[in-house]
Scaffold this motif. Sequence first.
Motif, PDB file in Angstrom:
ATOM      1  N   ALA A 120       0.835  -1.206   0.000  1.00 13.54           N
ATOM      2  CA  ALA A 120       0.000   0.000   0.000  1.00 13.54           C
ATOM      3  C   ALA A 120       0.869   1.256   0.000  1.00 13.54           C
ATOM      4  N   LYS A 121       1.963   1.205   0.759  1.00 15.22           N
ATOM      5  CA  LYS A 121       2.901   2.345   0.776  1.00 15.22           C
ATOM      6  C   LYS A 121       3.546   2.523  -0.595  1.00 15.22           C
ATOM      7  N   ALA A 122       3.944   1.410  -1.226  1.00 15.05           N
ATOM      8  CA  ALA A 122       4.552   1.488  -2.558  1.00 15.05           C
ATOM      9  C   ALA A 122       3.582   2.087  -3.567  1.00 15.05           C
ATOM     10  N   ILE A 123       2.341   1.620  -3.543  1.00 15.99           N
ATOM     11  CA  ILE A 123       1.331   2.139  -4.470  1.00 15.99           C
ATOM     12  C   ILE A 123       1.069   3.618  -4.202  1.00 15.99           C
ATOM     13  N   LYS A 124       1.016   4.002  -2.945  1.00 14.12           N
ATOM     14  CA  LYS A 124       0.800   5.411  -2.588  1.00 14.12           C
ATOM     15  C   LYS A 124       1.924   6.268  -3.150  1.00 14.12           C
ATOM     16  N   ASN A 125       3.169   5.798  -3.032  1.00 12.48           N
ATOM     17  CA  ASN A 125       4.299   6.553  -3.569  1.00 12.48           C
ATOM     18  C   ASN A 125       4.189   6.704  -5.084  1.00 12.48           C
ATOM     19  N   ILE A 126       3.806   5.615  -5.756  1.00 18.28           N
ATOM     20  CA  ILE A 126       3.638   5.671  -7.216  1.00 18.28           C
ATOM     21  C   ILE A 126       2.598   6.713  -7.595  1.00 18.28           C
ATOM     22  N   MET A 127       1.471   6.684  -6.914  1.00 14.80           N
ATOM     23  CA  MET A 127       0.376   7.596  -7.243  1.00 14.80           C
ATOM     24  C   MET A 127       0.737   9.051  -6.949  1.00 14.80           C
ATOM     25  N   GLU A 128       1.537   9.266  -5.921  1.00 13.76           N
ATOM     26  CA  GLU A 128       1.866  10.641  -5.521  1.00 13.76           C
ATOM     27  C   GLU A 128       3.076  11.210  -6.264  1.00 13.76           C
ATOM     28  N   SER A 129       3.739  10.386  -7.050  1.00  9.38           N
ATOM     29  CA  SER A 129       4.929  10.842  -7.774  1.00  9.38           C
ATOM     30  C   SER A 129       4.571  11.932  -8.788  1.00  9.38           C
ATOM     31  N   LYS A 130       5.494  12.885  -8.936  1.00 10.79           N
ATOM     32  CA  LYS A 130       5.320  13.947  -9.924  1.00 10.79           C
ATOM     33  C   LYS A 130       6.606  14.068 -10.742  1.00 10.79           C
ATOM     34  N   PRO A 131       6.726  13.298 -11.828  1.00  9.90           N
ATOM     35  CA  PRO A 131       7.918  13.372 -12.669  1.00  9.90           C
ATOM     36  C   PRO A 131       7.889  14.603 -13.570  1.00  9.90           C
ATOM     37  N   VAL A 132       8.978  15.342 -13.566  1.00 11.16           N
ATOM     38  CA  VAL A 132       9.046  16.595 -14.324  1.00 11.16           C
ATOM     39  C   VAL A 132      10.323  16.607 -15.168  1.00 11.16           C
ATOM     40  N   LEU A 133      10.185  16.905 -16.448  1.00  7.73           N
ATOM     41  CA  LEU A 133      11.343  17.057 -17.333  1.00  7.73           C
ATOM     42  C   LEU A 133      12.011  18.389 -17.018  1.00  7.73           C
ATOM     43  N   MET A 134      13.273  18.313 -16.578  1.00  6.72           N
ATOM     44  CA  MET A 134      13.964  19.504 -16.116  1.00  6.72           C
ATOM     45  C   MET A 134      14.946  20.066 -17.122  1.00  6.72           C
ATOM     46  N   ASP A 135      15.711  19.168 -17.821  1.00  6.68           N
ATOM     47  CA  ASP A 135      16.840  19.670 -18.583  1.00  6.68           C
ATOM     48  C   ASP A 135      17.386  18.562 -19.485  1.00  6.68           C
ATOM     49  N   ILE A 136      18.353  18.929 -20.308  1.00  5.87           N
ATOM     50  CA  ILE A 136      19.177  17.971 -21.044  1.00  5.87           C
ATOM     51  C   ILE A 136      20.608  18.149 -20.564  1.00  5.87           C
ATOM     52  N   GLY A 137      21.219  17.058 -20.133  1.00  6.89           N
ATOM     53  CA  GLY A 137      22.592  17.113 -19.659  1.00  6.89           C
ATOM     54  C   GLY A 137      23.500  16.235 -20.491  1.00  6.89           C
ATOM     55  N   VAL A 138      24.651  15.897 -19.936  1.00  8.68           N
ATOM     56  CA  VAL A 138      25.632  15.030 -20.594  1.00  8.68           C
ATOM     57  C   VAL A 138      25.877  13.849 -19.670  1.00  8.68           C
ATOM     58  N   ALA A 139      25.932  12.645 -20.239  1.00 10.36           N
ATOM     59  CA  ALA A 139      26.014  11.424 -19.443  1.00 10.36           C
ATOM     60  C   ALA A 139      27.138  11.469 -18.406  1.00 10.36           C
ATOM     61  N   LEU A 140      28.349  11.792 -18.832  1.00  8.81           N
ATOM     62  CA  LEU A 140      29.494  11.767 -17.927  1.00  8.81           C
ATOM     63  C   LEU A 140      29.332  12.759 -16.782  1.00  8.81           C
ATOM     64  N   LYS A 141      28.764  13.889 -17.070  1.00  6.49           N
ATOM     65  CA  LYS A 141      28.624  14.949 -16.072  1.00  6.49           C
ATOM     66  C   LYS A 141      27.446  14.716 -15.135  1.00  6.49           C
TER      67      LYS A 141
END
Length: 475
Positions: free
Chosen positions: A69-90
């Motif tokens: 139930a805690k895992a499902i709650k975390n999934i539902m409450e997640s807010k993924p946001v596209l922030m930027d484009i970076g470089v893999a090494l950095k």
Amino acid sequence: MDVKAINKLFTQDLVAANMGLESFADNLREQDTKAIQIAWKPPAGGDPKLVALLDAIEASSVDVAAANAKAIKNIMESKPVLMDIGVALKDIPGMKEKMFLHSGPPVTWDRMSGPTRGAVIGGIIFEGWASTPEEAEKLAASGAIEFSPCHHHSTVGPMAGIVTPSMPVWIIKNETFGNVAYATLNEGLGKVLRYGAYGEEVNNRLTWMRDVLAPVLKAALKAHGPFDMKNIIAQVLQMGDEAHNRNRAGTSIVIRELASSLVKLEEFSKKDIASVFDFLNENDHFFLNLSMPTAKAIIDSAANIEGSTIVTVMARNGTDFGIRVSGLGDQWFIDQAPIVEGLYLPGYTEDDAARDIGDSTITETAGFGGFAMAAAPAIVKFVGGSPDDALTFTKRMYEITDGENSVFQIPILDFRGTPTGINLIKIIETGILPAINTGIAHKTPGVGMVGAGLVEPPMKCFTDALEAFAKKYSK
């Protein structure tokens, strides 16, 4: 004994409920007796060892239901946001100058599948560490390059999943929990690195993506501001995508959102900006490399919860299929990757196919992709089957998940939330495996894409995980 009640029972029309062989119900129907066939089978198919493991977990002190139930709650409450484009090494945690990331569980050069080897060869040439495939292959086999799974670095990679140090990467942050996920930019379909292709065409495209596409998109994203990826995934599911193998709507939304910012950029030539528009327009799969880290950012919030049987990773490298389970931390459970059943491009057959490959099953793990096929009936033209099959796949997934997504909804199912939160115990109890749709790479390095189709994970991954879970948590 109430004789009158019993006599009354036999004066009424009887309806028989039959479990087991349906022929028993058929015999009753032939005698004009109503019979209902109950679809029932013993838990875990009646396997004594698996039943004993399930009983041990049930008798243990761990509260699996509360942990899940805690895992499902975390999934539902997640807010993924596209922030930027970076470089893999950095930007990618733990990335090194002589490290390549790959899809799936850990694998060494000597065990790598054809498409993974091909992508490594192409990646070495792209980095400028070799000028020919032969030189690149020799370097890869020498031990000079460290190979590490994308999932060990909060990253996901489609198909071969090769990430090299100088590649540009999307950066997506789960604003609710603070975790971050990464993925490269999508090259398109056909003869591309992620399908194991290499050569001048592939290298030129990767170089252009690093030197032109990424800087232009980075500047446009900065001008536009962060993207609410959860909202966009919700939109694409209502526009005919499932955000794994069908991404036309998602790619269109990205183009529309960035269009104004792109045309206002003054630091880039009109030619470069036009080339970016052309590339996005011609690449329906561009959104895949955004949906995957979105899923990773979401599902990582459900990882490492003591006592939880929620599956947090399903990934393949063309050699092995591996899973991870929340309550078992970073431990992999691995079996041989299966062959995909699907549709092939002209001139190719199943004999040409590599085994199942890629981290893109992160979408199913997070509650879309194959789990949302009912939202994208047109996907069957790409992976095979019928629109009814798409509905069936999604409906069956409700039997092995613990939640229905509050944001990702399916119009044809009266806007029912997508099945979310794969429960290891439910897979064992029902025998139902997660539904996955995927691309197919040629087994020979350097060729590329040959088709797309449907595949099921090997059950052994889940039975091994159940045994480990019982060992850890039962007395």
